[in-house]
Scaffold this active site. Structure first.
Site, PDB file in Angstrom:
ATOM      1  N   ARG A 260      10.025   3.364  -0.642  1.00  0.00           N
ATOM      2  CA  ARG A 260      10.745   3.327   0.635  1.00  0.00           C
ATOM      3  C   ARG A 260      12.235   3.259   0.324  1.00  0.00           C
ATOM      4  NH1 ARG A 260      10.463  -2.089   3.318  1.00  0.00           N
ATOM      5  NH2 ARG A 260      12.654  -2.088   2.776  1.00  0.00           N
ATOM      6  N   HIS A 264      13.167  -1.069   6.053  1.00  0.00           N
ATOM      7  CA  HIS A 264      11.838  -1.034   6.682  1.00  0.00           C
ATOM      8  C   HIS A 264      11.930  -0.390   8.065  1.00  0.00           C
ATOM      9  CE1 HIS A 264       7.955  -2.154   8.227  1.00  0.00           C
ATOM     10  NE2 HIS A 264       8.551  -2.773   9.221  1.00  0.00           N
ATOM     11  N   TYR A 273      16.298  -9.058   0.334  1.00  0.00           N
ATOM     12  CA  TYR A 273      15.136  -9.285  -0.526  1.00  0.00           C
ATOM     13  C   TYR A 273      15.001  -8.322  -1.705  1.00  0.00           C
ATOM     14  CZ  TYR A 273      13.409  -5.711   2.736  1.00  0.00           C
ATOM     15  OH  TYR A 273      13.282  -4.590   3.499  1.00  0.00           O
TER      16      TYR A 273
HETATM   17  C1  TPP Z   1      -1.167  -6.735  12.510  1.00  0.00           C
HETATM   18  C2  TPP Z   1       0.281  -6.636  12.197  1.00  0.00           C
HETATM   19  N1  TPP Z   1       0.864  -7.621  11.497  1.00  0.00           N
HETATM   20  C3  TPP Z   1       2.181  -7.577  11.219  1.00  0.00           C
HETATM   21  C4  TPP Z   1       2.931  -6.529  11.631  1.00  0.00           C
HETATM   22  C5  TPP Z   1       4.423  -6.523  11.346  1.00  0.00           C
HETATM   23  N2  TPP Z   1       4.750  -5.500  10.353  1.00  0.00           N
HETATM   24  C6  TPP Z   1       5.130  -4.267  10.739  1.00  0.00           C
HETATM   25  S1  TPP Z   1       5.266  -3.235   9.452  1.00  0.00           S
HETATM   26  C7  TPP Z   1       4.853  -4.437   8.345  1.00  0.00           C
HETATM   27  C8  TPP Z   1       4.759  -4.094   6.889  1.00  0.00           C
HETATM   28  C9  TPP Z   1       3.847  -2.950   6.661  1.00  0.00           C
HETATM   29  O1  TPP Z   1       3.836  -2.622   5.321  1.00  0.00           O
HETATM   30  P1  TPP Z   1       2.991  -1.398   4.773  1.00  0.00           P
HETATM   31  O2  TPP Z   1       1.600  -1.466   5.268  1.00  0.00           O
HETATM   32  O3  TPP Z   1       3.189  -1.366   3.309  1.00  0.00           O
HETATM   33  O4  TPP Z   1       3.651  -0.123   5.446  1.00  0.00           O
HETATM   34  P2  TPP Z   1       5.169   0.360   5.428  1.00  0.00           P
HETATM   35  O5  TPP Z   1       5.834  -0.288   6.613  1.00  0.00           O
HETATM   36  O6  TPP Z   1       5.775  -0.030   4.144  1.00  0.00           O
HETATM   37  O7  TPP Z   1       5.113   1.823   5.629  1.00  0.00           O
HETATM   38  C10 TPP Z   1       4.604  -5.633   9.005  1.00  0.00           C
HETATM   39  C11 TPP Z   1       4.256  -6.899   8.349  1.00  0.00           C
HETATM   40  C12 TPP Z   1       2.282  -5.511  12.363  1.00  0.00           C
HETATM   41  N3  TPP Z   1       2.960  -4.440  12.809  1.00  0.00           N
HETATM   42  N4  TPP Z   1       0.970  -5.579  12.627  1.00  0.00           N
END
Ligand code: TPP
Lengths: 363, 327
Positions: A260, A264, A273
């Site tokens: 990435r 985010h 971080y």
């Molecule tokens: C059930 C749930 N918990 C927490 C979140 C908050 N949240 C949004 S994106 C994220 C991280 C996601 O990481 P990843 O699965 O690696 O995907 P990326 O965003 O890196 O594409 C979090 C914790 C959410 N959207 N849904």
């Protein structure tokens, strides 16, 4: 590449072809140029959307920068008849499914929860709840088999389903349960996990002690690890996994190792971080650069194509800027629509109440 | 006295509780280095180590389930759910496990867990970042549900929640996170208003406006307008949704005879229904008009561009006020 011991790669970060014992590219030069064009345009799309958010036109945006190869390579491997379920970051996949970038913005501007016709594009809307859609995708795939639209041996009509999610999602119960269901029913599904190294502020190590792909074996899935910044390899492994799924060969988990490169979301501040020490390494593995180098070296990409493409990108961005600002706010009364299929008396009362409030405001 | 935002009031409350009791630990997604997406836990990992401020894997059921296990083993976990919309994957662990542990073990096992959940709309984000799930929790026996509407309460109530031996759902009004207020951080925890007491914010004799969380400010705005028109409003911040402080509410209703309940969550099956019923049971003969509700509509939170029409505002409260005054 560190941690890349058993990764499928067909084009390395310097743009040199790599021989793989199992996979090879079936793509001719014009297909490669098309992938290149897609990646350049979705990066522009991403850049423009990020800028629109900065200007206050969007509530939020989740940048895809760095993940173009994973999304375009896999997205272009899908047949029209396949169905995809993706997250908030898969603008590149949406692009491949023919979603107008201005329609993508509707969600982020807050004019609609789901902006396109899922069945028409065979792409479910942006999923925000991490991992929830992996189960939907699995059920959809089970349905494709049960309704005779997959696994019949007809390579023209058999369908497969793809579920996209990130490394963080690998911890959610829904994702792990979808692995169980997919394996149990041998559902025609490909799980495409983009390991971009981060789940907001948490590195992939927080989710797993072992390479994510190794989880596959325990669930009885086939697992493949691919260089997620190599669009040719991503296309090849996804195409093969889809073929296998469509023909009744069962589910696959693909771990696309990528990065990435941005925040985010536009609300995020990565300097809190990560110190940026990996950024340079990953810039040297940029998914677009390496394909450009390859195409240039082989005289597939010439100056005219590049300058036409640059112009196309510029006009795409302009169209997004104009289109975004022109997106109408929904009618407030539309909030009462589609809570249910059948009419609801209580909602009708509430609609009338809001209607008279709005009329008073208009006075 | 310190001027603190609600975010920093909770932060300081957490810090004080952690300093007071080494068994207090924080768990959640991105709460360590990042300090949480709203920065409520900023600096706490650095101060207390990553064993007490734990960045959890991305799994809400996992977070709450392991918090239960930690609590069984003597800890006081404080769980952060990143946004209201992400609490539902943990639903079983909350309502079938956490809420019932004491009951099913006939008092042998209790779970001193606090779940912090930013809730409500008004921040202009995408779907699932605006939710008001309080009715699910306040309808679940075994859970305590509280919400602080200002910095002072945020600072004290988070500490009271942490030191409660029952599991507490602590709802944080996210669109008011940056609202400032005075907090006397030198006072003693024991001198704070009891956690389950409602607070009377304005004095008035014509109508009682009952609210909690993000709409307390809205209720105060409406009360101010009404006051200018010579209608005296008693605004009550419930603070606790389970249990409900009926004593404070009934005292006010006996004085005013008119009640409007304001919340963002859908009206049907919401807290307003419960309060209205309890008022019927306790002060029926004091009422001069039916208890009215001004709430979110019975729809999911709509897309953010029209969310302002979903959220109760001062105008809708004043409309309801006109109705009860002219009944
Ligand atoms: C059930 C749930 N918990 C927490 C979140 C908050 N949240 C949004 S994106 C994220 C991280 C996601 O990481 P990843 O699965 O690696 O995907 P990326 O965003 O890196 O594409 C979090 C914790 C959410 N959207 N849904």
């Amino acid at each position: 590449m560190d941690g890349f011991d058993s990764v499928v790669q067909l084009l390395d970060s310097t743009g040199s072809p790599v021989i793989d014992s199992h996979y090879s590219s079936a793509l001719d030069n014009s297909s490669l140029l098309a992938l290149y064009r897609d990646m350049v345009l979705v990066r522009k799309l991403d850049e423009q959307a990020t800028a629109l958010q900065r200007q206050g036109e969007l509530g939020l945006w989740a940048p895809l920068i760095g993940q173009e190869a994973a999304q375009i390579g896999s997205g272009r491997a899908l047949a029209q008849r396949d169905y995809a379920f993706a997250t908030y970051r898969e603008h590149g996949v949406a692009w491949c499914r023919g979603i107008d970038p201005v329609d993508m913005l509707r969600f982020w501007r807050g004019t609609m929860h789901q902006a396109w016709d899922a069945n028409l594009h065979r792409l479910y809307g942006y999923q925000v709840i991490i991992g929830a859609h992996a189960l939907h995708a699995t059920g959809y795939a089970m349905g494709a088999y049960l309704s005779g639209r997959s696994g019949t041996g007809n390579s023209e009509t058999d369908q497969a389903v793809v579920a996209y999610f990130g490394d963080g999602a690998m911890s959610e119960g829904d994702v792990n349960e979808s692995f169980v269901f997919a394996a149990t029913y041998q559902a025609p599904i490909v799980f495409f996990c983009q390991n971009n190294q981060w789940a907001i502020s948490e590195p992939t190590k927080r989710q797993s002690r072992i390479p994510l792909v190794q989880r596959a074996e325990g669930f009885g899935l086939r697992g493949i690890r691919v260089d997620g910044n190599d669009v040719i390899a991503c296309h090849a492994v996804t195409a093969e996994a889809l073929d296998r799924a469509r023909s009744g060969g069962g589910p696959t988990l693909i771990e696309a190792v990528t990065y990435r490169m941005g925040a985010h979301t536009t609300s995020d501040d990565p300097t809190k971080y990560r110190d940026g020490s990996d950024d340079e390494l990953w810039r040297s593995r940029d998914p677009i650069d390496r394909l450009r180098i390859y195409l240039r070296a082989n005289e597939v990409l010439n100056d005219t194509f590049q300058s036409d493409l640059d112009a196309e990108a510029t006009s795409l961005a302009e169209r997004m800027r104009i289109g975004c600002r022109e997106l109408p706010d929904p009618d407030p009364l539309s909030m009462f629509e589609n809570v249910y299929c059948a009419p609801d008396a209580r909602l009708d009362e509430q609609r009338s109440e809001l209607k008279s409030i709005l009329a008073k405001m208009g006075d | 006295m310190e001027q603190l935002t609600i975010v920093s009031a909770i932060n300081k409350g957490l810090r004080r509780a952690m300093a007071a009791d080494s068994k207090v630990l924080l768990m959640g997604e991105d709460i360590g280095k990042l300090g949480g997406v709203f920065r409520v836990t900023e600096g706490l990992q650095k101060e207390f180590s990553d064993e007490r401020v734990i960045d959890s894997p991305l799994a809400e059921s996992g977070i709450v389930g392991t918090a239960i296990g930690l609590a069984l083993n003597g800890f006081r976990p404080v769980v952060e759910i990143q946004f209201d919309g992400f609490v539902y994957p943990a639903f079983d662990q909350i309502v079938s496990q956490m809420a019932r542990m004491r009951y099913r073990s006939r008092g042998a096992l209790s779970l001193p867990i606090t779940m912090r959940i930013p809730f409500g709309g008004g921040i202009g984000s995408v779907e699932h970042h605006s939710e008001s799930p309080e009715a699910y929790f306040s309808a679940t026996p075994g859970l305590r549900v509280i919400s602080a509407a200002d910095s002072h309460d945020a600072y004290w109530m988070i500490q009271q929640a942490i030191f409660s031996d029952d599991p507490v759902i602590f709802l944080e009004p996210k669109r008011r996170y940056w609202q400032k207020g005075d907090v006397d951080t030198d006072a003693d925890l024991s001198s704070a208003m009891p956690m389950f007491s409602a607070k009377v914010l304005t004095d008035g004799s014509d109508c009682t406006l009952i609210s909690y969380g993000p709409t307390v400010v809205t209720a105060l705005q409406a009360a101010k307008f009404a006051q200018e028109d010579g209608v005296g409003i008693e605004v009550i911040d419930m603070r606790s949704l389970s249990p409900i402080d009926m004593h404070t509410i009934a005292t006010s209703v006996r004085k005013t005879g008119r009640v409007i309940v304001v919340h963002e969550a859908p009206g049907s099956g919401g807290l307003g229904a419960e309060i209205g019923q309890r008022i019927m049971e306790t002060c029926f003969t004091d009422l001069k008009a039916p208890v009215l509700r001004v709430t979110g509509y019975d729809t999911p939170y709509p897309a953010s561009r029209i969310e302002e029409h979903y959220l109760p505002d001062a105008d809708r409260i004043l409309d309801a006020l006109e109705k009860v005054m002219s009944y």
